[in-house]
Design an enzyme around this catalytic site. Sequence first.
Site, PDB file in Angstrom:
ATOM      1  N   LYS A 113       0.833  -1.206   0.000  1.00  0.00           N
ATOM      2  CA  LYS A 113       0.000   0.000   0.000  1.00  0.00           C
ATOM      3  C   LYS A 113       0.866   1.254   0.000  1.00  0.00           C
ATOM      4  CE  LYS A 113      -4.230  -1.789   1.989  1.00  0.00           C
ATOM      5  NZ  LYS A 113      -4.703  -2.267   3.276  1.00  0.00           N
ATOM      6  N   LYS A 194      -8.811  -9.377 -13.148  1.00  0.00           N
ATOM      7  CA  LYS A 194      -9.462  -9.871 -11.937  1.00  0.00           C
ATOM      8  C   LYS A 194     -10.734  -9.042 -11.661  1.00  0.00           C
ATOM      9  CE  LYS A 194      -8.189 -10.412  -7.071  1.00  0.00           C
ATOM     10  NZ  LYS A 194      -8.664  -9.467  -6.159  1.00  0.00           N
ATOM     11  N   LYS A 197     -13.992  -3.985  -7.991  1.00  0.00           N
ATOM     12  CA  LYS A 197     -14.735  -2.737  -8.074  1.00  0.00           C
ATOM     13  C   LYS A 197     -13.856  -1.637  -8.676  1.00  0.00           C
ATOM     14  CE  LYS A 197     -14.821  -0.666  -4.336  1.00  0.00           C
ATOM     15  NZ  LYS A 197     -14.250   0.637  -4.215  1.00  0.00           N
TER      16      LYS A 197
END
Length: 325
Positions: A113, A194, A197
């Site tokens: 991240k 994949k 969202k």
Amino acid sequence: MAQKRLLSGMQPTGILHLGNYEVLKNWVQLQNDYESYFFIANWHCLTTMQDRTDQIIPNTRQVAADFIAAGIDPVRSTVFVQSDVPEHAELHLMLSMITSLGWLERVPSFKEKRENLGLEDSVSYGLLGYPVLMASDILMYRADAVPVGEDQLPHLELTREIGRRWNHTYGELFPEPVAIVQRVKKLPGLDGRKMSKSYDNAIYLSDDADTVWAKIRNAYTDPLKIRKDDPGHPEGCTVFALHQAYSPDVDIVESECCAGTRGCVACKKQLCERINIQLEPLRARRNELISNPDELDAILKDGAARARVVANDTMQSVRKMMKIG
Ligand code: TRP
């Protein structure tokens, strides 16, 4: 013999799609064998959505409706929202005092991240502490088992490490939770990547039959198959990849496509029917819960009350054993 305790959670970063549904189906099975706690990790969302907090409440309600529509039984299992059990924050603070910075800095999801979000210099204290909050979710219920995806295993390892250090310092309280690794189908999205969202390529549990058709009708297929009876190449086709997940007769789909005896429109219609067979049973319940906020509120309130009985009990022991009141 008392049932073993199981806990798992999902972040309400968005509404749930077919890939998430595979995880929920697994939970629905597990609730038969365990005393189960399923929760919506809305505080965890703050680590990445701190500038979009207006989305968290609506997403939380949608995810709660999806849990129940998918078959999680809120009478047998405890379904709740993390922030409705503020004891999680208290335990998070206690655990943060015995968690090494080095452990946290080595967690792979943290490193990812930090790099992907371009946060090199501005990582928040909260993001670094994500696994400590997760450890508090798990240890709070003294869970024996935690169903998670493979990507979450380092977090679970850290949870065990924190639990062991706490037990070693203050006395035996927390059992070591084991991971139940969920091997769910990896679903491709409508563009072949994949299903996610963030790629805007997903089919949602909230999509009605017409929406599912509109999405599949526009899905990318083999560009070399122009006419209905041209032989196709299933290996590069998104519709075929989804057939692999939803069609028991995928061999026939493949051989007909390769032989040029199956047109893309018919193939898409068949896939659409098969996805709708999965979604149809949950649509009515889902709509009912979304259009009747009182019912959903009552379920979540009852879940939080039941969760807090356990959380209070744990926190009393924690405070007493830590000699903090
Ligand atoms: N980190 C998990 C995920 O993103 C969500 C989560 C938070 C969780 N707390 C948990 C999962 C406790 C299992 C147990 O998928």
